[in-house]
Design an enzyme around this catalytic site. Sequence first.
Site, PDB file in Angstrom:
ATOM      1  N   LYS A 240     -16.395  -6.980  28.798  1.00 58.51           N
ATOM      2  CA  LYS A 240     -17.213  -6.692  27.618  1.00 58.51           C
ATOM      3  C   LYS A 240     -18.654  -7.169  27.811  1.00 58.51           C
ATOM      4  O   LYS A 240     -19.588  -6.608  27.224  1.00 58.51           O
ATOM      5  CB  LYS A 240     -16.585  -7.331  26.382  1.00 58.51           C
TER       6      LYS A 240
ATOM      7  N   THR B 261      -6.864  -5.978  13.715  1.00 59.15           N
ATOM      8  CA  THR B 261      -6.322  -4.856  14.471  1.00 59.15           C
ATOM      9  C   THR B 261      -5.125  -5.328  15.293  1.00 59.15           C
ATOM     10  O   THR B 261      -4.878  -6.531  15.429  1.00 59.15           O
ATOM     11  CB  THR B 261      -7.372  -4.283  15.442  1.00 59.15           C
TER      12      THR B 261
ATOM     13  N   ASN C 100     -15.379   3.365  22.017  1.00 62.11           N
ATOM     14  CA  ASN C 100     -14.607   2.384  21.257  1.00 62.11           C
ATOM     15  C   ASN C 100     -13.340   1.925  21.977  1.00 62.11           C
ATOM     16  O   ASN C 100     -12.829   0.850  21.705  1.00 62.11           O
ATOM     17  CB  ASN C 100     -14.241   2.991  19.898  1.00 62.11           C
TER      18      ASN C 100
ATOM     19  N   VAL D  67     -11.625  -8.582  13.853  1.00 61.12           N
ATOM     20  CA  VAL D  67     -11.261  -7.499  12.944  1.00 61.12           C
ATOM     21  C   VAL D  67      -9.743  -7.381  12.979  1.00 61.12           C
ATOM     22  O   VAL D  67      -9.140  -7.467  14.058  1.00 61.12           O
ATOM     23  CB  VAL D  67     -11.906  -6.162  13.374  1.00 61.12           C
TER      24      VAL D  67
ATOM     25  N   TYR E 146     -10.889  -9.491  30.080  1.00 61.54           N
ATOM     26  CA  TYR E 146     -11.378  -8.755  28.907  1.00 61.54           C
ATOM     27  C   TYR E 146     -12.810  -9.142  28.557  1.00 61.54           C
ATOM     28  O   TYR E 146     -13.690  -8.286  28.436  1.00 61.54           O
ATOM     29  CB  TYR E 146     -10.453  -9.015  27.720  1.00 61.54           C
TER      30      TYR E 146
ATOM     31  N   GLY F 238     -16.912  -9.323  16.117  1.00 63.03           N
ATOM     32  CA  GLY F 238     -16.091 -10.514  15.958  1.00 63.03           C
ATOM     33  C   GLY F 238     -14.679 -10.083  15.588  1.00 63.03           C
ATOM     34  O   GLY F 238     -14.236  -8.987  15.920  1.00 63.03           O
TER      35      GLY F 238
END
Length: 226
Positions: free
Chosen positions: A149, A180, A79, A178, A145, A176
Amino acid sequence: MKKVIITGASRGIGFELSKLFADAGHQVLALSRNHLPISALKHPNITCFSFDLAKEESLHKLQDFLNDQWKQVDILINNAGKLLHKPFKAISSKEFKEVYQVNVFGVADVTRICIPFMPKDGHVVTVSSMGGVQGSVKFPGLSAYSSSKGAVITLTEILAEEYKETGPSFNVLALGAVQTEMLEEAFPGYQAPLTSLEMAEYLYDFALTGNKFYNGKLLQVSSSTP
């Protein structure tokens, strides 16, 4: 009860995931550079120590822990992630490599360490991003980034093929938006449709049961753009 390793456990989805698994009675090894938030829970089912995906000494510490204590890993959830939001022309080679060191090489290293301890029905779940999915909407400033991914999506597909006879299973979830801290860094002021807890609940169920239905699959877990 399962033995579960979760990286990036100090905040957001990883933090919520650690609590969900531990509260359900599973044994959790919660790994993050800052272990204080998870340590503060003092949960009897959570073990944690400071862990940096980019450092060899952290990887050795994980190897020693598995050799000496757990001896088995049922679920690995990759994660942890590193975000860099910067125009491509302004990104140094060092910065680009730092993103890949966490998001790609770190994922590969932790997975390589854990595989020998995983049973045939074990499950490796890697958290990717919609930004790494071919054909999805892309956003400027996220070249390092998003491309990193995309790399772990392909890595997951290859590992599933390589270990299809012996296990474990490998799947990757492209998330998608979230709500955070990382989302706020990438898209300041944007309000996501999902909270960290809501996504953690989805991940919790998928980590426990998804390998019964999928192996080597990319699942797009997104209801919005971004």
